[in-house]
Write a protein that holds these residues in place. Structure first.
Motif, PDB file in Angstrom:
ATOM      1  N   HIS A  31     -17.250  -2.825 -67.410  1.00 33.47           N
ATOM      2  CA  HIS A  31     -17.118  -3.278 -66.021  1.00 33.47           C
ATOM      3  C   HIS A  31     -16.919  -4.789 -65.981  1.00 33.47           C
ATOM      4  O   HIS A  31     -17.800  -5.555 -66.376  1.00 33.47           O
ATOM      5  CB  HIS A  31     -18.345  -2.895 -65.189  1.00 33.47           C
ATOM      6  CG  HIS A  31     -18.372  -3.516 -63.825  1.00 33.47           C
ATOM      7  ND1 HIS A  31     -17.433  -3.234 -62.855  1.00 33.47           N
ATOM      8  CD2 HIS A  31     -19.200  -4.436 -63.269  1.00 33.47           C
ATOM      9  CE1 HIS A  31     -17.695  -3.944 -61.769  1.00 33.47           C
ATOM     10  NE2 HIS A  31     -18.763  -4.679 -61.992  1.00 33.47           N
ATOM     11  N   HIS A  33     -14.366  -7.928 -63.632  1.00 33.12           N
ATOM     12  CA  HIS A  33     -13.461  -8.167 -62.497  1.00 33.12           C
ATOM     13  C   HIS A  33     -12.261  -8.957 -63.021  1.00 33.12           C
ATOM     14  O   HIS A  33     -11.744  -9.835 -62.330  1.00 33.12           O
ATOM     15  CB  HIS A  33     -14.202  -8.927 -61.389  1.00 33.12           C
ATOM     16  CG  HIS A  33     -15.393  -8.182 -60.849  1.00 33.12           C
ATOM     17  ND1 HIS A  33     -15.328  -7.365 -59.745  1.00 33.12           N
ATOM     18  CD2 HIS A  33     -16.675  -8.102 -61.296  1.00 33.12           C
ATOM     19  CE1 HIS A  33     -16.526  -6.826 -59.513  1.00 33.12           C
ATOM     20  NE2 HIS A  33     -17.359  -7.264 -60.450  1.00 33.12           N
ATOM     21  N   HIS A  67     -19.606 -17.932 -59.019  1.00 31.22           N
ATOM     22  CA  HIS A  67     -20.561 -17.925 -57.908  1.00 31.22           C
ATOM     23  C   HIS A  67     -22.009 -18.145 -58.359  1.00 31.22           C
ATOM     24  O   HIS A  67     -22.830 -18.654 -57.597  1.00 31.22           O
ATOM     25  CB  HIS A  67     -20.390 -16.705 -57.004  1.00 31.22           C
ATOM     26  CG  HIS A  67     -20.686 -15.365 -57.592  1.00 31.22           C
ATOM     27  ND1 HIS A  67     -21.957 -14.919 -57.799  1.00 31.22           N
ATOM     28  CD2 HIS A  67     -19.873 -14.353 -57.994  1.00 31.22           C
ATOM     29  CE1 HIS A  67     -21.921 -13.680 -58.283  1.00 31.22           C
ATOM     30  NE2 HIS A  67     -20.667 -13.317 -58.426  1.00 31.22           N
ATOM     31  N   TYR A  68     -22.338 -17.803 -59.597  1.00 32.55           N
ATOM     32  CA  TYR A  68     -23.702 -18.067 -60.088  1.00 32.55           C
ATOM     33  C   TYR A  68     -23.990 -19.580 -60.021  1.00 32.55           C
ATOM     34  O   TYR A  68     -25.100 -20.008 -59.733  1.00 32.55           O
ATOM     35  CB  TYR A  68     -23.865 -17.654 -61.551  1.00 32.55           C
ATOM     36  CG  TYR A  68     -23.799 -16.183 -61.909  1.00 32.55           C
ATOM     37  CD1 TYR A  68     -23.155 -15.240 -61.115  1.00 32.55           C
ATOM     38  CD2 TYR A  68     -24.387 -15.732 -63.093  1.00 32.55           C
ATOM     39  CE1 TYR A  68     -23.084 -13.906 -61.491  1.00 32.55           C
ATOM     40  CE2 TYR A  68     -24.327 -14.393 -63.472  1.00 32.55           C
ATOM     41  CZ  TYR A  68     -23.672 -13.479 -62.666  1.00 32.55           C
ATOM     42  OH  TYR A  68     -23.602 -12.167 -63.057  1.00 32.55           O
ATOM     43  N   ARG A 193     -12.044   1.334 -57.058  1.00 30.50           N
ATOM     44  CA  ARG A 193     -13.251   0.878 -56.346  1.00 30.50           C
ATOM     45  C   ARG A 193     -13.079   1.155 -54.852  1.00 30.50           C
ATOM     46  O   ARG A 193     -12.088   0.727 -54.252  1.00 30.50           O
ATOM     47  CB  ARG A 193     -13.445  -0.611 -56.637  1.00 30.50           C
ATOM     48  CG  ARG A 193     -14.611  -1.246 -55.943  1.00 30.50           C
ATOM     49  CD  ARG A 193     -15.894  -1.164 -56.726  1.00 30.50           C
ATOM     50  NE  ARG A 193     -16.891  -1.933 -56.041  1.00 30.50           N
ATOM     51  CZ  ARG A 193     -17.668  -2.875 -56.608  1.00 30.50           C
ATOM     52  NH1 ARG A 193     -17.564  -3.119 -57.895  1.00 30.50           N
ATOM     53  NH2 ARG A 193     -18.544  -3.526 -55.895  1.00 30.50           N
ATOM     54  N   SER A 246     -20.381  -0.147 -55.062  1.00 29.93           N
ATOM     55  CA  SER A 246     -21.625  -0.920 -55.108  1.00 29.93           C
ATOM     56  C   SER A 246     -22.415  -0.532 -53.864  1.00 29.93           C
ATOM     57  O   SER A 246     -21.850  -0.427 -52.764  1.00 29.93           O
ATOM     58  CB  SER A 246     -21.288  -2.410 -55.102  1.00 29.93           C
ATOM     59  OG  SER A 246     -22.405  -3.157 -54.699  1.00 29.93           O
ATOM     60  N   MET A 287     -23.338   1.042 -58.600  1.00 24.15           N
ATOM     61  CA  MET A 287     -24.099  -0.175 -58.922  1.00 24.15           C
ATOM     62  C   MET A 287     -24.977  -0.415 -57.701  1.00 24.15           C
ATOM     63  O   MET A 287     -24.468  -0.672 -56.608  1.00 24.15           O
ATOM     64  CB  MET A 287     -23.152  -1.343 -59.163  1.00 24.15           C
ATOM     65  CG  MET A 287     -22.126  -1.005 -60.236  1.00 24.15           C
ATOM     66  SD  MET A 287     -21.034  -2.375 -60.640  1.00 24.15           S
ATOM     67  CE  MET A 287     -22.181  -3.529 -61.337  1.00 24.15           C
ATOM     68  N   TRP A 354     -26.939  -6.530 -65.199  1.00 28.27           N
ATOM     69  CA  TRP A 354     -25.945  -7.357 -64.488  1.00 28.27           C
ATOM     70  C   TRP A 354     -26.586  -8.459 -63.660  1.00 28.27           C
ATOM     71  O   TRP A 354     -27.727  -8.378 -63.242  1.00 28.27           O
ATOM     72  CB  TRP A 354     -24.988  -6.514 -63.646  1.00 28.27           C
ATOM     73  CG  TRP A 354     -25.557  -5.514 -62.690  1.00 28.27           C
ATOM     74  CD1 TRP A 354     -26.463  -4.543 -62.993  1.00 28.27           C
ATOM     75  CD2 TRP A 354     -25.250  -5.357 -61.295  1.00 28.27           C
ATOM     76  NE1 TRP A 354     -26.700  -3.800 -61.857  1.00 28.27           N
ATOM     77  CE2 TRP A 354     -25.988  -4.259 -60.815  1.00 28.27           C
ATOM     78  CE3 TRP A 354     -24.391  -6.031 -60.416  1.00 28.27           C
ATOM     79  CZ2 TRP A 354     -25.915  -3.816 -59.492  1.00 28.27           C
ATOM     80  CZ3 TRP A 354     -24.312  -5.583 -59.094  1.00 28.27           C
ATOM     81  CH2 TRP A 354     -25.067  -4.495 -58.646  1.00 28.27           C
ATOM     82  N   TRP A 355     -25.780  -9.472 -63.469  1.00 34.99           N
ATOM     83  CA  TRP A 355     -26.029 -10.531 -62.497  1.00 34.99           C
ATOM     84  C   TRP A 355     -27.383 -11.178 -62.729  1.00 34.99           C
ATOM     85  O   TRP A 355     -27.566 -11.880 -63.695  1.00 34.99           O
ATOM     86  CB  TRP A 355     -25.922  -9.908 -61.107  1.00 34.99           C
ATOM     87  CG  TRP A 355     -25.493 -10.783 -59.983  1.00 34.99           C
ATOM     88  CD1 TRP A 355     -25.476 -12.137 -59.941  1.00 34.99           C
ATOM     89  CD2 TRP A 355     -25.029 -10.314 -58.713  1.00 34.99           C
ATOM     90  NE1 TRP A 355     -25.023 -12.536 -58.695  1.00 34.99           N
ATOM     91  CE2 TRP A 355     -24.750 -11.456 -57.932  1.00 34.99           C
ATOM     92  CE3 TRP A 355     -24.824  -9.063 -58.134  1.00 34.99           C
ATOM     93  CZ2 TRP A 355     -24.274 -11.378 -56.612  1.00 34.99           C
ATOM     94  CZ3 TRP A 355     -24.355  -8.985 -56.832  1.00 34.99           C
ATOM     95  CH2 TRP A 355     -24.083 -10.132 -56.089  1.00 34.99           C
ATOM     96  N   ASP A 384     -19.400  -7.947 -66.562  1.00 36.15           N
ATOM     97  CA  ASP A 384     -19.217  -8.310 -65.153  1.00 36.15           C
ATOM     98  C   ASP A 384     -18.438  -9.617 -65.008  1.00 36.15           C
ATOM     99  O   ASP A 384     -18.487 -10.271 -63.952  1.00 36.15           O
ATOM    100  CB  ASP A 384     -20.561  -8.394 -64.403  1.00 36.15           C
ATOM    101  CG  ASP A 384     -20.534  -7.577 -63.130  1.00 36.15           C
ATOM    102  OD1 ASP A 384     -19.568  -7.713 -62.368  1.00 36.15           O
ATOM    103  OD2 ASP A 384     -21.464  -6.784 -62.912  1.00 36.15           O
ATOM    104  N   ARG A 386     -15.865 -12.368 -64.174  1.00 38.14           N
ATOM    105  CA  ARG A 386     -14.858 -12.562 -63.127  1.00 38.14           C
ATOM    106  C   ARG A 386     -13.781 -13.515 -63.612  1.00 38.14           C
ATOM    107  O   ARG A 386     -12.710 -13.608 -63.029  1.00 38.14           O
ATOM    108  CB  ARG A 386     -15.501 -13.182 -61.875  1.00 38.14           C
ATOM    109  CG  ARG A 386     -16.297 -12.186 -61.117  1.00 38.14           C
ATOM    110  CD  ARG A 386     -16.976 -12.739 -59.903  1.00 38.14           C
ATOM    111  NE  ARG A 386     -17.622 -11.610 -59.276  1.00 38.14           N
ATOM    112  CZ  ARG A 386     -17.052 -10.833 -58.363  1.00 38.14           C
ATOM    113  NH1 ARG A 386     -15.864 -11.110 -57.894  1.00 38.14           N
ATOM    114  NH2 ARG A 386     -17.684  -9.789 -57.882  1.00 38.14           N
TER     115      ARG A 386
HETATM  116  O1  RAT Z   1     -21.804  -9.593 -60.583  1.00 36.45           O
HETATM  117  C1  RAT Z   1     -21.088  -9.990 -59.667  1.00 36.45           C
HETATM  118  O2  RAT Z   1     -20.226 -10.839 -59.855  1.00 36.45           O
HETATM  119  C2  RAT Z   1     -21.333  -9.492 -58.264  1.00 36.45           C
HETATM  120  O3  RAT Z   1     -20.772 -10.415 -57.419  1.00 36.45           O
HETATM  121  C3  RAT Z   1     -20.738  -8.169 -57.853  1.00 36.45           C
HETATM  122  O4  RAT Z   1     -19.358  -8.301 -57.769  1.00 36.45           O
HETATM  123  C4  RAT Z   1     -20.947  -6.967 -58.661  1.00 36.45           C
HETATM  124  O5  RAT Z   1     -20.670  -7.206 -59.979  1.00 36.45           O
HETATM  125  C5  RAT Z   1     -20.087  -5.821 -58.173  1.00 36.45           C
HETATM  126  O6  RAT Z   1     -19.233  -5.336 -58.932  1.00 36.45           O
HETATM  127  O7  RAT Z   1     -20.247  -5.433 -57.024  1.00 36.45           O
END
Ligand code: RAT
Ligand code: ZN
Length: 443
Positions: A31, A33, A67-68, A193, A246, A287, A354-355, A384, A386
């Motif tokens: 998984h 993005h 975003h973190y 998704r 999600s 998720m 995750w996250w 995860d 991005r």
């Molecule tokens: O982990 C992330 O970056 C979250 O913002 C969500 O996008 C999560 O991973 C998701 O897939 O919903």
């Protein structure tokens, strides 16, 4: 270390053997993005081509504005001194400069998200001590996206990248419709998704109706037929390997009046999504546990964690034995009950940390518990990611954390008198980082 992979290792030899096995085992990242260059890239690069709304994110400005890190910079430069809207009005490069200054230069970049960037830079051969981003920008501007994907995948030792392809995102949808072969890059796999279909059925029904799948606001039998047709067409178009959603902490199955899915969402799940997945033998991934935008000013960085309900997952696994479920939960507090649920249902594959769980102490704790309850029958991690380059640090760090847990477990096993060989360890690393997922999607 013994040359023969079949001969028993001593306890002292085990940690190095485990580390080597996990480092050398290519990963199927189940998984992310991430996207191939066919989806366009907004990053200036050596090809000279740039698509401002492109999906393939990579390079230092994207890395630093993950975003973190946006959330973390607001810990040290609060909204009272730097309003959110002011930050969002900056260009991507200006946002990155702001974050670099406050988190990497004026403070010690010791959080996991900060350290990750430094690992990535280091493994790309760059000096992580620069005071400005200029030297990094120079390096990235010389890369060609397609070749750079190969380079990152090679450094991270990732064999296959699983995308997330939100069909209700207009930008994404138009790209698939405009270029039927967009998803044919052999390094990537698609995932359908469908969040709005389950979480906001009336809006989703309105949309798919305009796309020639007429669906009533209160789903009837004909609407269900149209939704199944819609899902089937998109699964074919994307050649998706699973369907994903999600869900918030409030998700319940069966739905309670007024809860996250609502009765319409539940009906769509039962009569369209799960039957289509079962018919095509595709897993349905949930998720669960993120509560969106508790701090709206932070946008993507403003989501929160909240305790979820495992009884609902249990109900689904029991009531839909022909379906395969992939489940990851965000709250630390849910992990034990979820692992126990997986002992009861072979159609439940738990995955990832995750996250807010993607931290060494939590991955250690959760992986340890999963091994103790489930042996090697789970998927310990997904990135995860991005931003493409994040693969480098996410897999470097995760592999080490997972290997540390397994080294100790093999030493405990060796203490019973049971032989532990290099071959055993390599087989387990293959299951954990690749085959458990690969076999689950195809079985
Ligand atoms: O982990 C992330 O970056 C979250 O913002 C969500 O996008 C999560 O991973 C998701 O897939 O919903
Ligand atoms: Zn994700």
């Amino acid at each position: 270390m013994p040359q023969d992979p079949l001969s028993p290792l001593s306890s002292a030899e085990i940690p190095a053997a485990v580390n080597a096995a996990f480092v050398h085992q290519p990963v199927w990242d189940m998984h992310t993005h991430l996207y191939p260059p066919t989806f366009g890239t907004p990053v200036t690069n050596a090809t000279g081509q740039m698509d401002p709304n492109g999906h393939m994110l990579w390079g230092v400005d994207e890395l630093v504005t993950y975003h973190y890190l946006v959330a973390e910079v607001y810990r040290v430069q609060p909204a009272s001194s730097f309003p959110y809207e002011q930050f969002w009005q900056l260009t991507r490069a200006q946002q990155a400069d702001h974050i670099w200054k406050y988190l990497f230069v004026e403070r010690t970049p010791i959080s996991e998200a900060c350290r990750g960037i430094l690992t990535t830079l280091q493994k790309l051969g760059l000096d992580p001590n620069e005071k400005t981003l200029a030297p990094y920008r120079k390096f990235f501007s010389q890369q060609k996206p397609d070749a750079y994907i190969d380079r990152v995948m090679q450094i991270a030792n990732v064999k296959t990248i699983t995308m997330t392809n939100p069909v209700f995102d207009d930008n994404e949808r138009q790209r698939w419709l405009g270029a039927p072969d967009i998803g044919n890059d052999p390094r990537f796999r698609a995932v359908l998704r469908i969040d709005p279909l389950l979480r906001d059925y009336p809006a989703a029904a309105g949309k798919i109706s305009t796309w020639d799948y007429p669906a009533a606001a209160k789903p009837d039998a004909e609407s269900m037929r149209q939704i199944r047709r819609f899902l089937g067409d998109w699964l074919d178009r994307q050649k998706a390997i699973y369907v994903a959603v999600s869900l918030p902490p409030e998700f319940r199955y069966p739905a309670l009046p007024g809860d996250a899915l609502g009765l319409a969402g539940q009906a769509v799940l039962e009569q369209a999504v799960l039957p289509v997945c079962a018919e095509r033998k595709l897993p349905f991934a949930m998720m669960i546990g993120s509560r969106l935008r508790v701090q709206p000013g932070l946008r993507d960085a403003g989501d929160m964690v909240g305790q979820a309900d495992i009884a609902s997952v249990v109900n689904l696994c029991r009531d839909f034995p022909k379906n395969k479920f992939l489940v990851s939960m965000l709250p630390r507090e849910n992990q034990h009950e979820l692992a126990v649920a997986a002992r009861k249902f072979s159609n439940l594959m738990i995955f990832g940390c995750w996250w807010f769980l993607n931290n060494p102490s939590l991955v250690d704790e959760i992986t340890r518990m999963r091994v103790e309850l489930l042996g090697t029958s789970f998927v310990p991690q997904h990135s995860d990611a991005r931003i493409l380059d994040q693969l480098v640090y996410k897999w470097d760090h995760s592999r080490r954390w997972i290997a540390d847990v397994f080294a100790e477990k093999y030493q405990d096993l060796a203490a019973t008198g049971r032989h532990v060989t290099q071959e055993n360890i390599q087989r387990d690393a293959r299951l954990l980082l690749h085959d458990n997922f690969a076999e689950y999607v195809t079985r």
